[in-house]
Structure formats: C-alpha cells, structure tokens
Design a protein around this motif. Structure first.
Motif, PDB file in Angstrom:
ATOM      1  N   ALA A  45       0.821  -1.546  -0.049  1.00  0.00           N
ATOM      2  CA  ALA A  45      -0.066   0.005  -0.413  1.00  0.00           C
ATOM      3  C   ALA A  45       1.150   1.269  -0.416  1.00  0.00           C
ATOM      4  O   ALA A  45       0.153   2.487  -0.806  1.00  0.00           O
ATOM      5  N   GLN A  46       1.710   0.705   0.990  1.00  0.00           N
ATOM      6  CA  GLN A  46       2.353   2.522   0.513  1.00  0.00           C
ATOM      7  C   GLN A  46       3.693   2.572  -0.714  1.00  0.00           C
ATOM      8  O   GLN A  46       3.314   3.471  -0.963  1.00  0.00           O
ATOM      9  N   GLN A  47       3.748   1.817  -1.135  1.00  0.00           N
ATOM     10  CA  GLN A  47       4.281   1.570  -2.421  1.00  0.00           C
ATOM     11  C   GLN A  47       3.630   2.383  -3.788  1.00  0.00           C
ATOM     12  O   GLN A  47       3.951   3.010  -4.807  1.00  0.00           O
ATOM     13  N   THR A  48       1.899   1.387  -3.518  1.00  0.00           N
ATOM     14  CA  THR A  48       0.949   2.201  -4.742  1.00  0.00           C
ATOM     15  C   THR A  48       0.883   3.418  -4.573  1.00  0.00           C
ATOM     16  O   THR A  48       0.484   4.049  -5.232  1.00  0.00           O
ATOM     17  N   THR A  49       0.088   3.808  -3.109  1.00  0.00           N
ATOM     18  CA  THR A  49      -0.196   4.757  -2.632  1.00  0.00           C
ATOM     19  C   THR A  49       0.709   6.148  -1.963  1.00  0.00           C
ATOM     20  O   THR A  49       0.434   7.586  -2.431  1.00  0.00           O
ATOM     21  N   VAL A  50       1.941   6.234  -1.954  1.00  0.00           N
ATOM     22  CA  VAL A  50       2.848   7.249  -1.202  1.00  0.00           C
ATOM     23  C   VAL A  50       4.146   7.446  -1.963  1.00  0.00           C
ATOM     24  O   VAL A  50       4.462   8.601  -3.072  1.00  0.00           O
ATOM     25  N   VAL A  51       4.902   6.283  -2.631  1.00  0.00           N
ATOM     26  CA  VAL A  51       6.448   5.722  -3.649  1.00  0.00           C
ATOM     27  C   VAL A  51       5.217   6.228  -4.919  1.00  0.00           C
ATOM     28  O   VAL A  51       6.402   6.831  -6.052  1.00  0.00           O
ATOM     29  N   LEU A  52       4.255   5.541  -4.988  1.00  0.00           N
ATOM     30  CA  LEU A  52       3.726   5.701  -6.886  1.00  0.00           C
ATOM     31  C   LEU A  52       5.678   4.384  -7.883  1.00  0.00           C
ATOM     32  O   LEU A  52       5.113   4.820  -8.739  1.00  0.00           O
ATOM     33  N   ASP A  53       5.471   3.394  -6.992  1.00  0.00           N
ATOM     34  CA  ASP A  53       6.292   2.853  -7.278  1.00  0.00           C
ATOM     35  C   ASP A  53       5.778   1.424  -7.849  1.00  0.00           C
ATOM     36  O   ASP A  53       5.834   0.964  -6.792  1.00  0.00           O
ATOM     37  N   TRP A  54       5.369   1.823  -8.995  1.00  0.00           N
ATOM     38  CA  TRP A  54       4.324   0.542  -9.286  1.00  0.00           C
ATOM     39  C   TRP A  54       4.541  -0.867  -9.999  1.00  0.00           C
ATOM     40  O   TRP A  54       4.276  -2.020  -9.438  1.00  0.00           O
ATOM     41  N   PRO A  55       5.845  -0.489 -10.736  1.00  0.00           N
ATOM     42  CA  PRO A  55       6.379  -2.343 -11.203  1.00  0.00           C
ATOM     43  C   PRO A  55       6.624  -3.158  -9.544  1.00  0.00           C
ATOM     44  O   PRO A  55       6.955  -3.676  -9.687  1.00  0.00           O
ATOM     45  N   PHE A  56       7.548  -1.933  -8.553  1.00  0.00           N
ATOM     46  CA  PHE A  56       8.005  -2.527  -7.531  1.00  0.00           C
ATOM     47  C   PHE A  56       6.777  -2.868  -6.546  1.00  0.00           C
ATOM     48  O   PHE A  56       6.686  -4.683  -6.039  1.00  0.00           O
ATOM     49  N   ALA A  57       5.790  -2.250  -5.946  1.00  0.00           N
ATOM     50  CA  ALA A  57       4.249  -2.934  -5.581  1.00  0.00           C
ATOM     51  C   ALA A  57       4.168  -4.712  -6.507  1.00  0.00           C
ATOM     52  O   ALA A  57       3.248  -4.933  -6.279  1.00  0.00           O
TER      53      ALA A  57
END
Length: 299
Positions: free
Chosen positions: A255-267
């Motif tokens: 959730a942190q990677q998708t909503t805060v960092v916006l790193d979709w490939p890593f999420a």
C-alpha cells in the motif's frame, strides 16, 4: 387369387438418452457456467496477469524488481516478518480455537446458542471496529495498562500498541472464527460411537482424543489453518492500525509503494512474491493433509 398384402414392419424408434434428474447436458452445462468463467477471468485472472507483467518492467523483461525484493535487507525482513506473523497467528488460532470448536460441536440447547453467538457475532462485526477496540485496550492509557499499573505489576505504562505482539494478538482475535468453524464442522461429522468404542476398549480420555478425535478432525484443522494463514499473510487493516509503521507487513508495504511512493512495478513484484508464497503454503497444506490421511488409513 388374393393379392398378398405388403407387410409393414414397425419402425424402430431411436432410443433417447435420458438425462438423470439433477444433471445437465455438456452444452447446457457450458452455457450455465460461462458467466461465472467470464467473471473469474475478468475479475481474477486478467488483473493477476497484468500485475505480473507490470512487475517485469515496461521494456524488455527483467528481474530487477525481484532482485530488489530479495537483495534489500529491509524488504526481505518485512517478507519474513509477514510469514512468521501469519504462522504464529495460525498456531495461536488453532490452540485457542480447538477447545471452543469441541464445545461448539458437543454442546446442546442454550449453551450451544451462546457458544455459536460468541463465535459468529465477532465475525459479523467489521474488522475496522475490532481493530479499533484493540487500540482502546492496548494504548498507554488503555484498560490493560490501567490494570497493570493499579495492581502494582508495573511502575509505568508499557508500550503494548504498535508492536509485533499487538498485531499477532489482534489478528488472532479477528481470524479465530475461521479456524473454529471448520474444526467444529469436522467434529460434528465424527460418529460418537467411535469414542465410546475406544473408551470401552480401555482408552483414557487423552488417548481417545489423540488416537480417535484428533486424527478424524484433521481435515477441519487443515482447512482452518489454510484460511487463517492465507488471510493473515495478506491482512492490511489490522496491521496498519494496531502495528503502525514500526510493525510493517507486506500488505502495508504494498500500500505504501502504490499510494505514497507510486512505484507500481515494485509494488507488483511484492504482490507477485506474496501470491507465490500463498500458493506454496496451499500446496504444503494439501500435501500435509494427504499424508495425514494416508497415515490414518494405515493406522
């Protein structure tokens, strides 16, 4: 001379294939199940396939995101913490839920209604409400710390909230009904004559439980364990509220990677790893169940 009449033979009727009651033909079965297959493909298979494709990058397929997961100590530690927390929640749910399942399966009358209400009413309550209830209980000015300080066991309030122990405790409370119900159903299916026969042959209560009741209830145990582990490994609300940033799990990290960092490939890579762990756990549980069935049949 009379003209002989032409003998007309009766036509043979083609035997119809009678479909048994409750069954449908192959074509009708496909038509009936087609909407479900379309919904399954659009709502489950397509998103997972897109998720896996995103994890390999936009250009040429590469494993950079997966190497990042396993080579970075922080992310690897979150993965191991999530798996260990899910395993501990499953074990605690089994230890605490098995006696409740026995009481639920054997009780009758009003006592059975009270036990069923105690199991089902928390299940019908929102997970958000139950998680906030644990926040009220475990905070520094909460009921648990108040009892500990007033009784003289501790001099100052303890840090019970936002810890791994609080996450495991709250998740065990939330997921315990998923362990109790399959075990209670398996215990109800065991004929009481088995236990009476074992007792008449000289087996004590402990031997009767270990040699008769427990092996026959293993399908319910494995079903409850699979549900608890799968739900615990992907749980988000309770770890986010009770654990906070200090007790991060894979769900909160995604959730942190998708909503805060916006790193979709890593999420997407984190989600794929979590899906792989879930499938591996299901395969292990199924293998363990088949082994236990084989051992029980040999015994």
């Amino acid at each position: 001379m009379p003209v002989p009449r032409k003998v007309v033979r009766p036509r043979r009727l083609k035997a119809r294939r009678v479909t048994p009651a409750g069954r449908y033909g192959p074509a009708l079965s496909v038509v009936l199940i087609l909407p479900l297959l379309c919904l399954f493909a659009l709502g489950f298979l397509y998103p997972i396939a897109r998720l896996v494709l995103i994890s390999f990058g936009d250009g040429a397929p590469n494993f950079d995101q997966y190497r990042r997961v396993f080579e970075t100590p922080l992310y690897l530690g979150v993965l191991l913490r999530t798996i260990s927390a899910a395993a501990m929640v499953t074990v605690f749910s089994l230890i605490l839920g098995y006696p409740v399942a026995i009481a639920m399966a054997r009780a009758k009358g009003r006592i059975a209604l009270v036990i069923a209400a105690a199991v089902l009413i928390p299940l019908w309550t929102s997970v958000l409400v139950r998680s906030y209830a644990w926040i009220v209980l475990l905070q520094r000015s909460g009921l648990v710390n108040a009892l500990l300080t007033e009784s003289g066991l501790v001099a100052s309030p303890l840090k019970l909230l936002y810890t791994d122990g609080a996450v495991i405790l709250a998740m065990t409370h939330v997921l315990m009904p998923f362990m109790i119900l399959p075990i209670a159903n398996a215990l109800r299916s065991i004929p009481p004559d088995y236990a009476r026969a074992a007792r008449s042959l000289g087996a004590g209560p402990a031997t009767c439980f270990l040699r008769v009741t427990l092996p026959l209830s293993l399908p319910g145990v494995f079903a409850g364990s699979v549900m608890c582990f799968i739900l615990a490994i992907g749980f988000y609300i309770t770890p986010a509220l009770v654990g906070g940033p200090e007790a991060m799990t894979m769900a909160t990290l995604i959730a942190q990677q998708t909503t805060v960092v916006l790193d979709w490939p890593f999420a997407a890579a984190l989600s794929s790893v979590l899906l792989l762990v879930t499938l591996l756990a299901v395969a292990i549980f199924r293998r363990a169940l088949s082994i236990s069935k084989g051992l029980s049949s040999v015994a």
